[in-house]
Design a protein around this motif. Structure first.
Motif, mmCIF file in Angstrom:
data_model
loop_
_atom_site.group_PDB
_atom_site.id
_atom_site.type_symbol
_atom_site.label_atom_id
_atom_site.label_comp_id
_atom_site.label_asym_id
_atom_site.label_seq_id
_atom_site.Cartn_x
_atom_site.Cartn_y
_atom_site.Cartn_z
ATOM 1 N N PHE A 1 -11.465 -8.249 -11.851
ATOM 2 C CA PHE A 1 -11.103 -6.936 -11.358
ATOM 3 C C PHE A 1 -9.679 -6.660 -11.781
ATOM 4 O O PHE A 1 -8.782 -7.409 -11.457
ATOM 5 N N ALA B 1 0.405 -1.086 -7.696
ATOM 6 C CA ALA B 1 1.442 -0.402 -6.935
ATOM 7 C C ALA B 1 2.821 -0.824 -7.429
ATOM 8 O O ALA B 1 3.034 -1.987 -7.752
ATOM 9 N N PRO B 2 3.728 0.102 -7.503
ATOM 10 C CA PRO B 2 5.075 -0.235 -7.963
ATOM 11 C C PRO B 2 5.855 -0.927 -6.865
ATOM 12 O O PRO B 2 5.559 -0.749 -5.684
ATOM 13 N N PRO B 3 6.837 -1.685 -7.238
ATOM 14 C CA PRO B 3 7.726 -2.264 -6.234
ATOM 15 C C PRO B 3 8.631 -1.180 -5.665
ATOM 16 O O PRO B 3 8.719 -0.087 -6.230
ATOM 17 N N GLY B 4 9.252 -1.456 -4.559
ATOM 18 C CA GLY B 4 10.148 -0.476 -3.971
ATOM 19 C C GLY B 4 11.412 -0.304 -4.787
ATOM 20 O O GLY B 4 12.017 0.763 -4.824
ATOM 21 N N GLN B 5 11.814 -1.367 -5.413
ATOM 22 C CA GLN B 5 13.043 -1.289 -6.212
ATOM 23 C C GLN B 5 12.939 -2.258 -7.368
ATOM 24 O O GLN B 5 12.183 -3.228 -7.317
ATOM 25 N N GLU C 1 -0.629 2.553 1.127
ATOM 26 C CA GLU C 1 -1.393 3.073 2.251
ATOM 27 C C GLU C 1 -1.006 4.529 2.446
ATOM 28 O O GLU C 1 0.096 4.837 2.865
ATOM 29 N N ASN D 1 0.422 -9.182 -10.226
ATOM 30 C CA ASN D 1 -0.806 -9.968 -10.411
ATOM 31 C C ASN D 1 -2.056 -9.137 -10.557
ATOM 32 O O ASN D 1 -2.905 -9.421 -11.381
ATOM 33 N N GLU D 2 -2.178 -8.108 -9.734
ATOM 34 C CA GLU D 2 -3.433 -7.368 -9.741
ATOM 35 C C GLU D 2 -3.638 -6.611 -11.050
ATOM 36 O O GLU D 2 -4.710 -6.095 -11.309
ATOM 37 N N GLY E 1 0.830 4.066 8.308
ATOM 38 C CA GLY E 1 0.895 2.934 7.405
ATOM 39 C C GLY E 1 0.522 1.757 8.223
ATOM 40 O O GLY E 1 0.100 1.911 9.358
ATOM 41 N N VAL F 1 7.716 -2.115 1.863
ATOM 42 C CA VAL F 1 8.539 -0.912 1.852
ATOM 43 C C VAL F 1 8.472 -0.208 3.203
ATOM 44 O O VAL F 1 9.474 0.211 3.759
ATOM 45 N N ARG F 2 7.248 -0.127 3.751
ATOM 46 C CA ARG F 2 7.101 0.730 4.919
ATOM 47 C C ARG F 2 7.319 0.015 6.241
ATOM 48 O O ARG F 2 7.461 0.649 7.277
ATOM 49 N N GLN G 1 3.961 0.132 -0.313
ATOM 50 C CA GLN G 1 3.496 -1.194 0.073
ATOM 51 C C GLN G 1 4.063 -1.577 1.424
ATOM 52 O O GLN G 1 5.028 -0.982 1.906
ATOM 53 N N GLY H 1 6.992 -5.571 -2.068
ATOM 54 C CA GLY H 1 7.780 -4.357 -2.231
ATOM 55 C C GLY H 1 9.085 -4.375 -1.479
ATOM 56 O O GLY H 1 9.890 -3.460 -1.621
ATOM 57 N N PRO I 1 5.972 10.663 2.399
ATOM 58 C CA PRO I 1 5.135 9.786 3.197
ATOM 59 C C PRO I 1 5.438 9.896 4.679
ATOM 60 O O PRO I 1 6.590 9.903 5.084
ATOM 61 N N THR J 1 2.411 5.833 1.607
ATOM 62 C CA THR J 1 3.645 5.337 2.223
ATOM 63 C C THR J 1 4.174 4.093 1.541
ATOM 64 O O THR J 1 5.169 3.537 1.964
#
Lengths: 267, 589, 266
Positions: free
Chosen positions: C117, C123-127, A79, C217-218, C264, A87-88, A84, A144, C260, A82
């Motif tokens: 689709f 999107a990457p994971p945070g860690q 988003e 998954n996506e 959000g 995370v945020r 996922q 995330g 960022p 920022t």
């Protein structure tokens, strides 16, 4: 005569058949009924996440808006840079950790309105049980972030299903329910310093309380607490949605006046 | 259009339901013998299941009910034209309408009884819940139904006896009372089903039904929007069915006189149906707004959730209605002396309508294979994707309404030669109004792309207001221009190609089907709730079925309805035989 | 010709053909002339539009008695006129054949994959867990950029690329390696402005380290053949090859500069 009857019959049947065929040739979507969930105290994170994902994509109806990123914030990918939601989430509101923020967003979404969106989300506790709510929180955390929901969260909420009754533990801890009459205590209990700076503590999301009495009148402060949306201080327009509009109901009149006078005296 | 119920929740318009039954059950329900019944929430219906059973019962009941409510409205209007305009033709027409009414009336009651029996036996828990809140209105319902029935009998059987002078006026008053009773009965039933959609916010699953305030439950958020929407839709529906009846009688007519009469009757039915249809979208818009207002989540389910594809079907059906309705008018111009002047313009109106239908039915997310998606770079078309959103669709439908209205205007004007001096100026002003209105509609349609959603929603109001204002002012001018106009020759009633009559059948079937579809939508958005977010549907039929299945059920209901109507009209025709013409027609269907 | 164009049947056919050309090709090629992007329409939509046009035409030819009679007349003649035997025979043969062909075409098995689709850049994971350690991806910078000699890192990256990556991603970094045609999804082209130029180096690191098996998954439903390189390369190897990729493709990585904000979603 019979020829006419047959023609009429053919026209009627033909029209009905065309409508039926057209309706059957488009994507067939059936509404999904949420499954009743019941977890024991030692439920694993995986079970919660899986149940939450099923709800998110199906019966919860979340994906109708949150998957597109146009009606509501995108929760699964990113988003506005920022990251996922997992995370945020912890950074969204000072004073609420990820779990509390997500749960509160589900049961009182308009109080945590994300800027740039219109308040269309419903209080999900009207339609979902507390098990289901916590499963959703777990699923969102898993996007995330780390899943911290446990069976204990559910049990502490257990059995409370009806609207409004489900006040999350986090909010209670942050405490709108203080009965103190000391302004500083009231402000602490209501997490004012989560967004306002006073004497060097707190977060600079809203206007600072230092010297506030010199800048604005007591009436203005009172109005801003009771009806924060009425107008933002210059430079804070973007954050006005973050200020809860519920203090008028949470504070007693005496408490409100104590806070207003206390702030107005800080010149 | 309105009703029918699918999913978990049983709606029950319970239209003119069997009186005795309703009274009996409501008397018994609150505490007595139903106590054990409460523990038993559901009972299954053999073969088709209880959801489908109650669905069919409610929908067929509703179709008949809509018919017996819509027809008296214009029977009374036609009678008034007959009385005050001194035109016997209209009086005869009004009586013929009412005769159709009489035979359809008992079918309505029978299906109402079927519906209530099914509801009580299949969904006892919901039934008890509703009776605890609504019992008094159920008694009132039964009483009003009684009054309505006897008013109808007096109205019809007294027609020839009270045919002159004061007595005629009194007779007309009876017709008005008939409408008042009927509409009130509908309002009462509407409150029950709108309560299931939008119970007051303070009613929660823990609220005991006995504690619910009667009036707040009765006048709930969607009650008035549904009332208005249904009144208009009933007029549309009644007109369409009368049109189909006339079309059939036209096709089997043996004398020119009969043909002329039924041609004219079909024309009047169609005029009423299309005329009321033009205002129906505005009522629908009001209803939609109230639904959003009540619960954005429910609105979202309706417009963007699992029902979003339904609107493509609705667009398709309304496209059929617009095209068929205009077609009937254009074909009809062939029997009007002087209409030749306007004939060359129909093709331009047709082009506008076809483009309108294309825009309106363009899906936002297109159905495409993998290769096609790759070529488009997603399921949104980069160029035509702009047609998939609300701005384009509102613009298209408003322009289509305007075009249809223009067709009517030309039709009206066809055999008239205005005598007032300012006729030319007046016509110019009308033309300017049309152009300005179309300009406003298109301007807001395009401007809508450049503003945020919340502003854009407001634009559709301006578009609608522009169209309504244009319609009213143009009609006002037209009436003034037409004052004392010379005739270019009488309309040759009866000289109508047969295919135009089949168009009337298509209109009637499409209206009926559309009512079924929108009823599915209205009822289906409650999803797995009997009463939205208050009483949960825990039966095996809790989910709302997909559109394909729904379309089959709707088709079955439409066919049942038309089958019964055909039979009823045939029976009615048997009795009327000697009255209509010396030759006698062999009804039959 | 002119005679046919004045006949309702001829006019209808002309309009039909014109409408088809407009819908099938006009929509694709006309908007780009004035600078608006366009693309071919899916066949479902073409069909929907054409049916609308056909219905419109039928209404037009039949809304006037005279025109309707004229419109039907050639068809009527073909069906009954003794002189039209040949045309009649052709018509009676061609119609069922056409129907048969359309039917065949619709039911014949095809290799087309089901509609799906796929997100190319999930999107990457945070860690992530990298070789037993936890790496926070958010805010992660390429450590080699602030350490040692850039030329050496690039040299090392080049060596690693040509030892490991070139077979699929190709000599020119355009995704055209020798094996590339065998894969679905195809290997990414790094030349494309839509790939690494849009990503931070940390995301590229995640994709290299976790490969196809680590796609969320996506990113499905097709399994990317990209190996999880954490099993074969060290952390510095991966950072070096990333530097090489950007250098060679002429892109610069997206930076964390636009840190960022606090908005959000819930």
């Amino acid at each position: 005569m019979w020829q006419t009857n047959l023609k009429v019959l053919a026209v009627v049947l033909g029209t009905v058949a065309v409508f039926t065929i057209v309706s059957s040739s488009i994507p067939q979507l059936q509404s999904v009924v949420p499954e009743d969930l019941s977890f024991s105290g030692d439920v694993t994170a995986e079970e919660l996440v899986a149940a939450g994902q099923a709800l998110f994509e199906g019966a919860g109806g979340c994906a109708d808006c949150h998957g597109l990123g146009t009606r509501a914030p995108n929760l699964l990918t990113d988003e506005a840079g920022t990251g996922q939601i997992g995370v945020r989430c912890a950074r969204r509101v000072t004073g609420q950790d990820c779990k509390a923020y997500l749960f509160n967003s589900l049961v009182d979404p308009n109080a945590l309105q994300v800027e740039g969106y219109i308040p269309i989300m419903a209080d999900m506790s009207r339609t979902l049980s507390s098990e289901q709510l916590w499963a959703l929180v777990a699923f969102l955390q898993s996007q995330g972030g780390e899943v911290t929901v446990t069976g204990a969260d559910i049990e502490s909420e257990g059995g409370v299903e009806s609207a409004g009754a489900a006040q999350p533990a986090a909010v209670t801890a942050a405490g709108p329910t203080s009965t103190s009459s000391d302004p500083v205590e009231i402000m602490t209990a209501n997490a004012c310093l989560g967004c306002h700076v006073m004497d060097g503590t707190g977060a600079p999301i809203g206007p600072s309380f230092d010297g506030i009495g010199g800048r604005v009148s007591a009436d203005y402060i009172r109005q801003s607490i009771l009806d924060p949306r009425a107008g933002a201080s210059e430079g804070y327009e973007a954050f006005i949605q973050l200020m809860p509009a519920t203090f008028g109901e949470q504070l007693s009149a005496a408490q409100l006046e104590a806070v207003v006078q206390f702030l107005a005296d800080r010149r | 259009m309105s009703e029918r119920l699918p999913s978990g929740a049983r709606r029950w318009p319970l239209w003119l339901g069997g009186i005795g039954l309703v009274t009996l059950l409501t008397l018994v329900s609150p505490d007595g013998i139903l106590a054990q019944e409460i523990s038993r929430s559901y009972r299954d219906f053999p073969l088709i299941g209880s959801r489908t059973a109650i669905w069919i019962a409610a929908e067929v009941h509703l179709l008949f009910a809509a018919f017996v409510l819509g027809v008296p409205m214009f029977a009374v209007v036609a009678e008034a034209i007959g009385i005050f305009g001194k035109d016997r033709k209209y009086d005869k027409l009004a009586k013929e309408f009412t005769r159709l009414l009489l035979v359809a009336y008992s079918a309505t009651a029978i299906w109402g009884a079927i519906l209530s029996f099914l509801l009580v036996t299949l969904y006892p828990r919901l039934w008890v819940y509703l009776t605890q809140i609504f019992a008094p209105s159920m008694w009132a319902y039964a009483g009003l139904f009684f009054l309505e029935s006897f008013t109808l009998y007096l109205y019809y059987y007294g027609w020839d006896r009270w045919a002159e002078g004061r007595a005629k006026l009194m007779h007309w008053g009876l017709g008005i009372m008939l409408n008042v009773f009927g509409t009130t009965v509908m309002f009462i039933a509407n409150s029950w089903l709108t309560f299931m959609m939008s119970p007051p916010a303070d009613v929660t699953p823990d609220t005991s039904p006995a504690m619910v305030q009667f009036w707040s439950a009765f006048a709930n958020a969607t009650w008035m929007p549904i009332n208005i929407h249904r009144i208009i839709a009933n007029v549309v529906f009644g007109g369409a069915i009368v049109g189909a009846y006339a079309a059939y009688r036209f096709l089997i007519a043996e004398t020119d006189e009969e043909r002329a009469h039924y041609d004219w009757m079909g024309y009047v039915g169609n005029l009423i149906a299309i005329g009321a249809l033009i205002v129906l979208p505005f009522a629908g818009y009001y209803l939609g707004r109230e639904i959003y207002e009540y619960s954005p989540g429910m609105g979202q389910t309706l417009m963007g959730g699992f029902m979003s594809w339904l609107w493509i079907i609705q667009a398709f059906l309304i496209g059929v209605l617009f095209l068929t309705g205009n077609y009937y008018l254009w074909v009809g111009m062939g029997r009007i002396p002087g209409a030749e002047r306007f004939m060359p313009y129909t093709k331009y109106m047709l082009i506008v309508l076809v483009v309108g239908v294309i825009v309106w039915a363009t899906p936002h997310t297109m159905i495409a294979s993998r290769a096609e998606i790759a070529a488009m770079g997603g399921t949104y078309h980069p160029f035509l994707g702009v047609l998939g959103v609300m701005s384009a669709k509102n613009t298209a439908v408003n322009i289509m309404i305007l075009t249809t209205f223009l067709s009517f205007l030309l039709y009206r004007r066809a055999n008239k030669e205005p005598v007032v001096e300012w006729a030319r100026t007046g016509t110019m002003i009308q033309g300017v109004l049309f152009v300005v209105c179309a300009g406003i509609v298109i301007f807001y349609g395009i401007y809508g792309y450049f503003v945020t959603a919340i502003v854009r929603i407001g634009f559709s109001v301006y578009q609608v207001l522009a169209v309504i204002a244009t319609i009213f002012s143009v009609v006002a001018i037209d009436v003034a221009i037409g004052r004392g106009a010379k005739s270019r020759g009488a309309i040759r009633w009866g000289q109508m190609p047969e295919r135009s009559q089949y168009a009337l059948f298509i209109l009637a079937v499409t209206f009926t089907w559309l009512m079924g579809l929108m009823g599915y939508a209205r009822s289906g958005i409650r999803q797995h709730w009997h009463v939205w977010e208050v009483v949960r549907d825990t039966s095996e039929y809790a989910s709302t079925p997909a559109l394909g299945y729904a379309s089959q059920i709707i088709s079955v209901c439409v066919l049942i309805f038309f089958g019964l109507v055909a039979f009823i009209f045939w029976v009615g025709g048997l009795a009327e035989k000697p009255v209509l013409s010396g030759v006698g027609s062999e009804g039959g269907d | 010709m002119g005679k046919h164009l004045r006949h309702p049947l001829g006019q209808s056919v002309t309009v039909l053909v014109a409408a088809y050309l407009l819908i099938k090709f006009g929509i694709v090629y006309l908007p780009p002339l004035i600078g608006i992007a366009s693309a071919p329409l899916p066949s479902s939509v073409v069909l929907q539009y054409m049916i609308t046009v056909i219905v419109g035409l039928l209404l037009w030819v039949s809304d006037n008695e005279e025109r309707w009679a004229k419109f039907k007349q050639p068809m009527h003649r073909v069906m009954v006129d003794p002189e039209q035997k040949v045309a009649r025979a052709v018509l009676l043969l061609a119609t069922p054949l056409l129907v048969a062909f359309v039917t065949f075409d619709r039911v014949r098995p095809s290799v087309a994959a089901p509609v799906s689709f796929r997100s190319i850049h999930p999107a990457p994971p945070g860690q992530i867990d990298f070789q037993g350690r936890t790496l926070r991806l958010t805010g992660l910078e390429n450590p080699l950029r602030s350490r040692g000699s850039e030329d050496e890192h690039l040299e090392e990256g080049k060596r690693i690329y040509y030892q490991n990556c070139v077979a699929c991603h190709g000599d020119g970094l355009a995704g055209l390696g020798h094996y590339s045609q065998g894969f679905n999804p195809v290997p990414l082209s790094f030349q494309d402005v839509g790939t690494i130029a849009q990503l931070t180096e940390s995301v590229v690191f995640w994709r290299i380290a976790k490969g196809g098996p680590g796609l969320p998954n996506e990113g499905g439903p097709w399994n990317s053949a990209m190996p999880a390189w954490e099993d074969f390369l060290s952390e510095d190897d991966i950072w070096a090859v990333i530097m090489f990729l950007y250098e060679q493709a002429g892109h610069s990585p997206r930076t964390w500069g636009e840190e960022p904000g606090e908005e959000g979603g819930h």
